[in-house]
Write a protein that holds these residues in place. Structure first.
Motif, PDB file in Angstrom:
ATOM      1  N   ASP A 178       0.842  -1.200   0.000  1.00  0.00           N
ATOM      2  CA  ASP A 178       0.000   0.000   0.000  1.00  0.00           C
ATOM      3  C   ASP A 178       0.880   1.253   0.000  1.00  0.00           C
ATOM      4  O   ASP A 178       1.946   1.273   0.633  1.00  0.00           O
ATOM      5  N   GLY A 179       0.400   2.283  -0.662  1.00  0.00           N
ATOM      6  CA  GLY A 179       1.164   3.529  -0.651  1.00  0.00           C
ATOM      7  C   GLY A 179       0.518   4.584  -1.523  1.00  0.00           C
ATOM      8  O   GLY A 179      -0.643   4.468  -1.921  1.00  0.00           O
ATOM      9  N   ARG A 180       1.314   5.615  -1.799  1.00  0.00           N
ATOM     10  CA  ARG A 180       0.855   6.711  -2.648  1.00  0.00           C
ATOM     11  C   ARG A 180       1.914   6.987  -3.708  1.00  0.00           C
ATOM     12  O   ARG A 180       3.112   6.980  -3.410  1.00  0.00           O
ATOM     13  N   VAL A 181       1.457   7.229  -4.939  1.00  0.00           N
ATOM     14  CA  VAL A 181       2.390   7.496  -6.040  1.00  0.00           C
ATOM     15  C   VAL A 181       3.049   8.854  -5.810  1.00  0.00           C
ATOM     16  O   VAL A 181       2.377   9.887  -5.789  1.00  0.00           O
ATOM     17  N   LYS A 182       4.349   8.830  -5.633  1.00  0.00           N
ATOM     18  CA  LYS A 182       5.085  10.062  -5.350  1.00  0.00           C
ATOM     19  C   LYS A 182       5.498  10.758  -6.651  1.00  0.00           C
ATOM     20  O   LYS A 182       5.389  11.973  -6.783  1.00  0.00           O
ATOM     21  N   PHE A 183       6.016   9.990  -7.589  1.00  0.00           N
ATOM     22  CA  PHE A 183       6.384  10.502  -8.902  1.00  0.00           C
ATOM     23  C   PHE A 183       6.053   9.447  -9.944  1.00  0.00           C
ATOM     24  O   PHE A 183       6.104   8.240  -9.661  1.00  0.00           O
ATOM     25  N   CYS A 184       5.779   9.893 -11.147  1.00  0.00           N
ATOM     26  CA  CYS A 184       5.735   8.989 -12.291  1.00  0.00           C
ATOM     27  C   CYS A 184       5.941   9.837 -13.536  1.00  0.00           C
ATOM     28  O   CYS A 184       5.593  11.013 -13.563  1.00  0.00           O
ATOM     29  N   GLY A 185       6.549   9.235 -14.538  1.00  0.00           N
ATOM     30  CA  GLY A 185       6.859   9.994 -15.737  1.00  0.00           C
ATOM     31  C   GLY A 185       7.812   9.220 -16.610  1.00  0.00           C
ATOM     32  O   GLY A 185       7.809   7.986 -16.615  1.00  0.00           O
ATOM     33  N   GLU A 186       8.655   9.951 -17.335  1.00  0.00           N
ATOM     34  CA  GLU A 186       9.593   9.293 -18.234  1.00  0.00           C
ATOM     35  C   GLU A 186      10.962   9.947 -18.129  1.00  0.00           C
ATOM     36  O   GLU A 186      11.072  11.166 -18.022  1.00  0.00           O
ATOM     37  N   ASP A 187      11.993   9.126 -18.150  1.00  0.00           N
ATOM     38  CA  ASP A 187      13.375   9.560 -18.001  1.00  0.00           C
ATOM     39  C   ASP A 187      14.213   8.800 -19.022  1.00  0.00           C
ATOM     40  O   ASP A 187      13.918   7.651 -19.336  1.00  0.00           O
ATOM     41  N   LYS A 188      15.268   9.401 -19.545  1.00  0.00           N
ATOM     42  CA  LYS A 188      16.026   8.747 -20.614  1.00  0.00           C
ATOM     43  C   LYS A 188      16.797   7.527 -20.107  1.00  0.00           C
ATOM     44  O   LYS A 188      17.139   6.639 -20.890  1.00  0.00           O
ATOM     45  N   GLU A 189      17.085   7.464 -18.811  1.00  0.00           N
ATOM     46  CA  GLU A 189      17.779   6.307 -18.258  1.00  0.00           C
ATOM     47  C   GLU A 189      16.783   5.186 -17.928  1.00  0.00           C
ATOM     48  O   GLU A 189      16.918   4.062 -18.391  1.00  0.00           O
ATOM     49  N   GLY A 191      13.515   5.197 -18.522  1.00  0.00           N
ATOM     50  CA  GLY A 191      12.320   5.169 -19.349  1.00  0.00           C
ATOM     51  C   GLY A 191      11.110   5.589 -18.536  1.00  0.00           C
ATOM     52  O   GLY A 191      11.192   6.457 -17.670  1.00  0.00           O
ATOM     53  N   LYS A 192       9.978   4.958 -18.785  1.00  0.00           N
ATOM     54  CA  LYS A 192       8.787   5.250 -18.003  1.00  0.00           C
ATOM     55  C   LYS A 192       8.941   4.593 -16.621  1.00  0.00           C
ATOM     56  O   LYS A 192       9.343   3.438 -16.526  1.00  0.00           O
ATOM     57  N   TYR A 193       8.636   5.340 -15.575  1.00  0.00           N
ATOM     58  CA  TYR A 193       8.909   4.873 -14.217  1.00  0.00           C
ATOM     59  C   TYR A 193       7.811   5.316 -13.251  1.00  0.00           C
ATOM     60  O   TYR A 193       7.031   6.238 -13.527  1.00  0.00           O
ATOM     61  N   ILE A 194       7.782   4.660 -12.097  1.00  0.00           N
ATOM     62  CA  ILE A 194       6.867   5.014 -11.003  1.00  0.00           C
ATOM     63  C   ILE A 194       7.647   4.938  -9.695  1.00  0.00           C
ATOM     64  O   ILE A 194       8.430   4.003  -9.488  1.00  0.00           O
ATOM     65  N   ASN A 210       6.326  -0.020 -19.973  1.00  0.00           N
ATOM     66  CA  ASN A 210       5.724   0.243 -21.282  1.00  0.00           C
ATOM     67  C   ASN A 210       4.504   1.154 -21.137  1.00  0.00           C
ATOM     68  O   ASN A 210       4.298   2.064 -21.931  1.00  0.00           O
ATOM     69  N   LYS A 211       3.700   0.908 -20.090  1.00  0.00           N
ATOM     70  CA  LYS A 211       2.519   1.724 -19.827  1.00  0.00           C
ATOM     71  C   LYS A 211       2.418   2.006 -18.337  1.00  0.00           C
ATOM     72  O   LYS A 211       2.665   1.124 -17.510  1.00  0.00           O
ATOM     73  N   ILE A 212       2.038   3.228 -17.998  1.00  0.00           N
ATOM     74  CA  ILE A 212       1.797   3.613 -16.608  1.00  0.00           C
ATOM     75  C   ILE A 212       0.292   3.722 -16.408  1.00  0.00           C
ATOM     76  O   ILE A 212      -0.390   4.434 -17.148  1.00  0.00           O
ATOM     77  N   LEU A 213      -0.229   3.020 -15.409  1.00  0.00           N
ATOM     78  CA  LEU A 213      -1.680   2.950 -15.199  1.00  0.00           C
ATOM     79  C   LEU A 213      -2.146   3.745 -13.982  1.00  0.00           C
ATOM     80  O   LEU A 213      -3.309   3.642 -13.586  1.00  0.00           O
ATOM     81  N   VAL A 214      -1.251   4.512 -13.371  1.00  0.00           N
ATOM     82  CA  VAL A 214      -1.600   5.347 -12.225  1.00  0.00           C
ATOM     83  C   VAL A 214      -1.077   6.759 -12.472  1.00  0.00           C
ATOM     84  O   VAL A 214      -0.305   6.995 -13.412  1.00  0.00           O
ATOM     85  N   ALA A 215      -1.482   7.681 -11.621  1.00  0.00           N
ATOM     86  CA  ALA A 215      -1.036   9.073 -11.742  1.00  0.00           C
ATOM     87  C   ALA A 215      -0.433   9.529 -10.412  1.00  0.00           C
ATOM     88  O   ALA A 215      -0.654   8.906  -9.359  1.00  0.00           O
ATOM     89  N   LYS A 228       2.448  -1.702 -16.934  1.00  0.00           N
ATOM     90  CA  LYS A 228       2.820  -2.826 -17.781  1.00  0.00           C
ATOM     91  C   LYS A 228       4.320  -2.719 -18.044  1.00  0.00           C
ATOM     92  O   LYS A 228       4.837  -1.631 -18.347  1.00  0.00           O
ATOM     93  N   SER A 229       5.021  -3.834 -17.885  1.00  0.00           N
ATOM     94  CA  SER A 229       6.482  -3.818 -18.072  1.00  0.00           C
ATOM     95  C   SER A 229       6.831  -3.576 -19.539  1.00  0.00           C
ATOM     96  O   SER A 229       6.003  -3.772 -20.427  1.00  0.00           O
ATOM     97  N   GLY A 230       8.081  -3.138 -19.754  1.00  0.00           N
ATOM     98  CA  GLY A 230       8.464  -2.826 -21.125  1.00  0.00           C
ATOM     99  C   GLY A 230       9.962  -2.796 -21.334  1.00  0.00           C
ATOM    100  O   GLY A 230      10.720  -3.496 -20.650  1.00  0.00           O
ATOM    101  N   ASN A 231      10.367  -1.928 -22.261  1.00  0.00           N
ATOM    102  CA  ASN A 231      11.770  -1.851 -22.670  1.00  0.00           C
ATOM    103  C   ASN A 231      12.149  -0.404 -22.951  1.00  0.00           C
ATOM    104  O   ASN A 231      12.975  -0.127 -23.815  1.00  0.00           O
ATOM    105  N   THR A 232      11.535   0.529 -22.210  1.00  0.00           N
ATOM    106  CA  THR A 232      11.773   1.948 -22.457  1.00  0.00           C
ATOM    107  C   THR A 232      13.036   2.422 -21.747  1.00  0.00           C
ATOM    108  O   THR A 232      13.525   1.782 -20.819  1.00  0.00           O
ATOM    109  N   GLY A 233      13.558   3.557 -22.184  1.00  0.00           N
ATOM    110  CA  GLY A 233      14.758   4.119 -21.572  1.00  0.00           C
ATOM    111  C   GLY A 233      16.013   3.401 -22.015  1.00  0.00           C
ATOM    112  O   GLY A 233      16.078   2.806 -23.096  1.00  0.00           O
ATOM    113  N   LYS A 234      17.027   3.444 -21.171  1.00  0.00           N
ATOM    114  CA  LYS A 234      18.323   2.822 -21.453  1.00  0.00           C
ATOM    115  C   LYS A 234      18.238   1.349 -21.083  1.00  0.00           C
ATOM    116  O   LYS A 234      18.517   0.958 -19.959  1.00  0.00           O
ATOM    117  N   SER A 235      17.861   0.529 -22.045  1.00  0.00           N
ATOM    118  CA  SER A 235      17.612  -0.882 -21.773  1.00  0.00           C
ATOM    119  C   SER A 235      18.051  -1.725 -22.964  1.00  0.00           C
ATOM    120  O   SER A 235      17.957  -1.295 -24.113  1.00  0.00           O
TER     121      SER A 235
END
Length: 262
Positions: A178-189, A191-194, A210-215, A228-235
């Protein structure tokens, strides 16, 4: 780096070193060197001051337990005496000081303080809470461990702040607790993160999504699908990058979760 680093990394760097990242022109390297030296000095002064304050607070706790006698305070006082009365072979410490792992010593001190706090408050320690209540966000094989490693892209030796877990694109990623989303967005290292704040100084981070389902500011529940997991950013391939943090410090997830290995 992206907006993520400007908000997040500077925050945690301020907790660890009281030192933010700054752009320094090449012609001003002498000034940069002196600034770094001053910063190092300020860091150690701040660190020693903080540790002394922590020791003082702990001392007040122990004395209070001695003065206010009841079964719980007596248990805390006796435990503190037991810790202080442990015998150490200082000759061996002197001989082997070069092999001393300062990180392990720091963790041991932190764990001791956590245990004393737990006895006072009746709450679980950080270690027990993670092991008993948190879950892995995905089920898979660990492909890269926590710690220093050769960067798979640059080939430089870099610190890997979490673990990589093999996961096909669009695998459900669940909140560890349980918790609260502190940050989410996209970064070049990453990729999409939470980044999720679970309270009491505990946070978890999920990267290469690959996809972020929260804000940001959303409340989430344990096991809730947040991405949803993916391959974004430096991967170099689809996987989930997972981090565990306590009071701004990265912890090794392998010490708390049963992650399958190759």
């Amino acid at each position: 780096m992206g907006n993520y680093n400007s908000e997040y990394e500077s925050y945690y760097n301020s907790l660890k070193k009281n030192n933010g990242a700054r752009y320094t022109p090449a012609y001003n390297r002498g000034f940069r060197h002196s600034a770094i030296e001053r910063s190092k000095g300020n860091y150690w002064i701040s660190r020693i001051t903080r540790d002394l304050i922590g020791v003082f607070i702990l001392f007040v706790f122990v004395i209070s337990c001695k003065l206010v006698v009841n079964p719980k305070t007596q248990e805390v006082y006796n435990y503190s005496k037991e810790v202080l009365n442990q015998n150490y072979d200082y000759k061996d410490l002197k001989i082997n000081y070069k092999n001393i792992d300062l990180k392990k010593i720091q963790d041991k001190i932190t764990n001791t303080i956590e245990e004393i706090k737990s006895k006072i408050t009746g709450n679980e320690t950080f270690d027990n809470r993670i092991k008993n209540e948190f879950i892995l966000p995905v089920v898979g094989v660990e492909t890269s461990p926590f710690g220093y490693r050769e960067d798979p892209i640059s080939k430089d030796k870099k610190f890997h702040a979490g673990v990589d877990i093999d996961a096909k694109v669009d695998t459900d990623v669940k909140a560890a607790f349980d918790g609260r989303v502190k940050f989410c967005g996209e970064d070049k290292e990453l990729g999409k993160y939470i980044l999720i704040d679970h309270g009491n100084g505990i946070e978890t981070k999920y990267g290469h999504l690959n996809k972020i389902l929260v804000a940001k500011e959303d409340a989430v529940k344990k096991s809730q699908i947040i991405a949803k997991s993916g391959n974004t950013g430096k991967s170099t391939g689809p996987h989930l990058h997972f981090e565990l943090l306590y009071m701004g410090e990265n912890k090794n997830p392998d010490e708390y979760f049963d992650i399958a290995r190759k």
